[in-house]
Design an enzyme around this catalytic site. Structure first.
Site, PDB file in Angstrom:
ATOM      1  N   ARG A   1       0.832  -1.211   0.000  1.00  0.00           N
ATOM      2  CA  ARG A   1       0.000   0.000   0.000  1.00  0.00           C
ATOM      3  C   ARG A   1       0.868   1.264   0.000  1.00  0.00           C
ATOM      4  NH1 ARG A   1      -3.468   2.834   4.130  1.00  0.00           N
ATOM      5  NH2 ARG A   1      -5.357   3.585   3.085  1.00  0.00           N
TER       6      ARG A   1
ATOM      7  N   ILE B   1      -7.105   7.688  -0.762  1.00  0.00           N
ATOM      8  CA  ILE B   1      -7.071   6.232  -0.955  1.00  0.00           C
ATOM      9  C   ILE B   1      -7.932   5.654   0.159  1.00  0.00           C
ATOM     10  CG2 ILE B   1      -4.857   6.117   0.295  1.00  0.00           C
ATOM     11  CD1 ILE B   1      -4.129   3.629  -1.275  1.00  0.00           C
ATOM     12  N   SER B   2      -8.837   4.736  -0.197  1.00  0.00           N
ATOM     13  CA  SER B   2      -9.803   4.219   0.775  1.00  0.00           C
ATOM     14  C   SER B   2      -9.118   3.521   1.944  1.00  0.00           C
ATOM     15  CB  SER B   2     -10.739   3.218   0.107  1.00  0.00           C
ATOM     16  OG  SER B   2     -11.413   3.802  -0.966  1.00  0.00           O
ATOM     17  N   GLN B   3      -9.837   3.477   3.062  1.00  0.00           N
ATOM     18  CA  GLN B   3      -9.378   2.753   4.248  1.00  0.00           C
ATOM     19  C   GLN B   3      -9.251   1.251   3.917  1.00  0.00           C
ATOM     20  OE1 GLN B   3     -12.294   3.089   7.322  1.00  0.00           O
ATOM     21  NE2 GLN B   3     -11.135   1.872   8.780  1.00  0.00           N
TER      22      GLN B   3
END
Ligand code: SAH
Length: 228
Positions: free
Chosen positions: A35, A61-63
């Site tokens: 990530r 950026i999504s969790q």
């Protein structure tokens, strides 16, 4: 440094397990996809924490929990052909690419798409086809070739009330679509299971916050729809 990174990864996986992610293939994909590669330098320290992060130009950026939850809800198999709307930085796409046969992903913003494609190349993720287009219209016919119908569809930007008709049409009977629905205030992540050519079993899964689905393709840097 390497060990520290490994510890961070393991801590994130344990965190996701605790929060209800049980699909071991999904957990393993999260562990394997770096990530930190998808976030800007100043956010790298936090890349393995279970939080959404800014990635520039107002985008996020999504969790990891949301990425894992959506991936798990798709009930993926390695034979699945998946359509994703909203490539963004490409993190969710990379996770999907580890879990299915092929991912077709659409991003309306040309610059974002270019950066995401570079990442797929560098990470040697070879089962992704990415295009700049309006995903609300579904996957287009390219050089006379149709990819629809898809086994699964995932939308990572919110539609107002209903999934776009083109996406409903491009889902296989028996297939699953995961899509956030609602306005800026309140959104629900929904699961649409296609039961026949024109019927769906619909189930709300959790409350979420996504940027809205917007029409058309753009390369305008000011046309960043992200505020979340
Ligand atoms: N899944 C992404 C997060 C995406 S944010 C990640 O892991 O980083 C939502 C994305 O949807 C944004 O990049 C936005 O440009 C894109 N988007 C919004 N409307 C769209 C549309 N109609 N077609 C394709 N992409 C769209």
């Amino acid at each position: 440094m390497k060990t520290q990174n490994t510890n961070k990864r393991i801590r994130l996986i344990m965190d996701l397990r605790r929060k209800g992610i049980t699909d071991t293939n999904v957990l393993s994909a999260i562990e394997r996809v770096p990530r930190d590669f998808f976030v800007p330098p100043q956010a790298k320290d936090q890349a393995w924490e279970d939080i959404a992060l800014p990635i520039g130009l107002g985008q996020t950026i999504s969790q990891p929990l949301v990425v894992a939850f959506m991936s798990q809800a798709l009930e993926l198999s390695d034979r699945d052909k998946v359509l994703e709307i909203g490539t963004g930085c490409g993190y969710q796409t990379a996770i999907l690419s580890k879990l299915c046969r092929r991912v077709y992903t659409i991003e309306r913003h040309k610059d974002l798409l270019k950066d995401a494609e570079k990442r797929f190349e560098e990470l040697k993720l070879r089962n992704i086809t990415a295009i700049a287009a309006d995903g609300m219209k579904g996957w287009p016919t390219i050089n006379g070739i149709d990819q629809a119908p898809f086994d699964k569809i995932i939308v990572t930007a919110a539609a107002r009330k209903e999934p776009p008709q083109a996406l409903k049409d491009q889902l296989k009977v028996g297939g699953i679509m995961i899509i956030p629905l609602g306005g800026p205030g309140e959104q629900n992540l929904m699961r649409y299971k296609k039961e026949s050519e024109d019927t769906f079993a619909v189930k709300p899964l959790m409350q979420v916050r996504f940027v809205p689905l917007l029409p058309d393709v753009t390369d305008d840097k000011n046309d960043m729809a992200y505020s979340a």
